[in-house]
Design a protein around this motif. Structure first.
Motif, PDB file in Angstrom:
ATOM      1  N   CYS A  84       3.487  21.842 -12.913  1.00  0.00           N
ATOM      2  CA  CYS A  84       3.380  21.223 -14.246  1.00  0.00           C
ATOM      3  C   CYS A  84       3.175  19.715 -14.130  1.00  0.00           C
ATOM      4  O   CYS A  84       2.361  19.118 -14.837  1.00  0.00           O
ATOM      5  CB  CYS A  84       4.642  21.506 -15.066  1.00  0.00           C
ATOM      6  N   ARG A 117       0.563  30.135 -19.134  1.00  0.00           N
ATOM      7  CA  ARG A 117       1.329  29.906 -20.362  1.00  0.00           C
ATOM      8  C   ARG A 117       2.320  28.750 -20.179  1.00  0.00           C
ATOM      9  O   ARG A 117       2.360  27.814 -20.986  1.00  0.00           O
ATOM     10  CB  ARG A 117       2.070  31.195 -20.764  1.00  0.00           C
ATOM     11  N   ILE A 118       3.068  28.777 -19.077  1.00  0.00           N
ATOM     12  CA  ILE A 118       4.093  27.745 -18.867  1.00  0.00           C
ATOM     13  C   ILE A 118       3.457  26.364 -18.719  1.00  0.00           C
ATOM     14  O   ILE A 118       3.864  25.392 -19.362  1.00  0.00           O
ATOM     15  CB  ILE A 118       4.951  28.081 -17.614  1.00  0.00           C
ATOM     16  N   GLY A 120       0.470  25.448 -19.682  1.00  0.00           N
ATOM     17  CA  GLY A 120      -0.183  25.114 -20.960  1.00  0.00           C
ATOM     18  C   GLY A 120       0.808  24.547 -21.959  1.00  0.00           C
ATOM     19  O   GLY A 120       0.544  23.520 -22.607  1.00  0.00           O
ATOM     20  N   GLU A 121       1.940  25.180 -22.041  1.00  0.00           N
ATOM     21  CA  GLU A 121       2.948  24.711 -23.010  1.00  0.00           C
ATOM     22  C   GLU A 121       3.461  23.321 -22.653  1.00  0.00           C
ATOM     23  O   GLU A 121       3.675  22.474 -23.523  1.00  0.00           O
ATOM     24  CB  GLU A 121       4.106  25.714 -23.089  1.00  0.00           C
ATOM     25  N   ARG A 122       3.668  23.103 -21.362  1.00  0.00           N
ATOM     26  CA  ARG A 122       4.141  21.771 -20.929  1.00  0.00           C
ATOM     27  C   ARG A 122       3.140  20.679 -21.292  1.00  0.00           C
ATOM     28  O   ARG A 122       3.503  19.587 -21.726  1.00  0.00           O
ATOM     29  CB  ARG A 122       4.381  21.756 -19.418  1.00  0.00           C
ATOM     30  N   LEU A 124       0.905  20.839 -23.714  1.00  0.00           N
ATOM     31  CA  LEU A 124       0.870  20.722 -25.181  1.00  0.00           C
ATOM     32  C   LEU A 124       2.027  19.864 -25.693  1.00  0.00           C
ATOM     33  O   LEU A 124       1.889  19.109 -26.652  1.00  0.00           O
ATOM     34  CB  LEU A 124       0.957  22.110 -25.824  1.00  0.00           C
ATOM     35  N   LYS A 125       3.179  20.013 -25.040  1.00  0.00           N
ATOM     36  CA  LYS A 125       4.366  19.277 -25.455  1.00  0.00           C
ATOM     37  C   LYS A 125       4.188  17.778 -25.199  1.00  0.00           C
ATOM     38  O   LYS A 125       4.613  16.930 -25.971  1.00  0.00           O
ATOM     39  CB  LYS A 125       5.586  19.781 -24.667  1.00  0.00           C
TER      40      LYS A 125
END
Ligand code: ATP
Ligand code: MG
Length: 375
Positions: A84, A117-118, A120-122, A124-125
């Motif tokens: 990440c 997914r993980i 991507g979410e990081r 986006l945050k």
């Protein structure tokens, strides 16, 4: 830390050839990269890793047959937190993106979809971005390998093909024109090691022709090293002029070149002769003439340009950087004392009969050739 991650085309990788293919590619890369930097190059789970971030290396990767694409990648630890972090470092500040994970190390606890997914979410945050799975502005690639993960977003496109050497060796006839350097390149692209042969007439050829052929060889050696034979053609040519009528000379010049190329093929352990012929392009390239010309050799004659139009050939020549060299003016040895209306359907038996009157010292010409190594 960053490294170059190199991918090769996978179609050719089935079965026993795989290891041979990979070792050849590593060896070819090693030889070229050594001139830039002494760095480690290793194989790892279906990819090659070059332990350097030297920008000059990307040029080598762009030009080496067998490389499909490569990337200058951030190196992460084999844990999702580290991945990440690297992904955030290279994520853009605006626009759309998606994460694309390839997990060649199946021991990694998360699946590719979970990693997408993980990560991507990081992202986006942390940043004002949107996900677009179908047409993203940027793709963040994650590759899970044996000891590390690699994260990058810019692919460096390669030329594809096969590593030079896996297909054996060919002799490639190179004139100073646009076509034959492209034909030589295409043979290299399909894994053939190329020995270039040029025939020149020292009385009509100036130093500039010599330089032109050397420059073309030098350019081609950016793809893979090449050996060049500069074969003096003057004596053979004078004899042809003495004993062959002008409308047949072009065909006989070229038959003579085929015979000399065959002698060189024998010496070099080559399995075929490559020319820049393109069907019907000029008078010497009618099917009947090509039949008569190629019959002078026992070797198979490969013509990579046979199905290409001139503009397609020019496009490749520009891309590989030979076009500007090829279009410099030069005197072609073959145009010497040939008819304005050369025969377009030279019959083999007829030409063979004519040649019986000639004393062509072809072996001597080959023996006195100058041999020069490039790359
Ligand atoms: P090119 O652009 O490669 O010169 P071309 O379409 O002009 O090709 P020709 O000049 O008739 O056609 O040559 C046909 C092929 O014969 C060349 O592509 C090359 O492979 C070979 N050839 C011609 N002249 C020479 C030469 N002097 N030395 C070596 N090979 C030659
Ligand atoms: Mg030509």
């Amino acid at each position: 830390m960053r490294v170059y991650v190199v991918h090769y085309s996978e179609i050719a990788l089935k079965g026993k050839n795989r290891r041979y293919f990979e070792e050849r590619l590593v060896e070819n890369l090693r030889r070229k990269i050594r001139k830039i930097e002494d760095c480690r190059i290793r194989r790892e789970y279906g990819r090659i890793v070059v332990e350097s971030e030297n920008p000059a290396i990307s040029e080598v990767l762009r030009k080496t047959p067998g490389v499909k694409y490569s990337a200058l990648a951030e190196v992460a630890e084999l844990d999702v937190e580290s991945i990440c972090e690297r992904a955030l470092k290279i994520a853009p500040d605006a626009g759309t993106f998606k994460v694309d994970t390839r997990r060649s190390n199946k021991d990694f606890p998360l699946t590719s979809i979970e990693i997408n997914r993980i990560v991507g979410e990081r992202i986006l945050k942390a940043k004002k971005l949107r996900v677009d799975l179908h047409n993203p502005d940027k793709i963040i690639y994650v590759e899970i390998s044996s000891k590390h993960a690699y994260v990058y977003s810019e692919r460096i496109e390669g030329i594809g093909g096969l590593p030079v050497g896996v297909s054996g060796r060919v002799v490639s006839l190179i004139s100073g024109g646009i076509d034959s350097p492209v034909a030589s390149f295409l043979a290299m692209k399909r894994g053939a090691e190329v020995v270039l042969v040029h025939f020149f007439n020292s009385t009509i050829h100036s130093q500039s022709v010599r330089k032109k052929i050397h420059d073309l060889a030098e350019k081609l050696s950016e793809v893979h090293r090449v050996r060049l034979y500069m074969v003096p053609f003057r004596d053979v040519q004078m004899e042809i002029i003495r004993c062959i009528p002008s409308d047949y000379r072009m065909v006989v010049y070229r038959r003579s070149m085929m015979r000399m190329a065959s002698l060189i093929a024998e010496r070099e352990g080559a399995k075929a002769i490559v020319t820049g012929d393109s069907l019907g392009q000029v008078a010497s390239q009618t099917l009947q003439n090509l039949r008569t010309i190629y019959a002078a050799s026992n070797y198979p004659v490969l013509t990579p340009l046979i199905g290409l139009d001139k503009d397609e050939i020019v496009e490749i020549a520009r891309r590989i950087g030979t076009y500007d060299i090829s279009t410099l003016p030069y005197e072609d040895c073959c145009s010497l004392l040939v008819s304005k209306h050369p025969i377009t359907s030279a019959k083999l038996d007829e030409v063979e009969r004519m040649e019986e009157n000639c004393q062509l010292r072809e072996k001597e010409a080959v023996e006195s050739a100058e041999v020069i190594e490039f790359g």
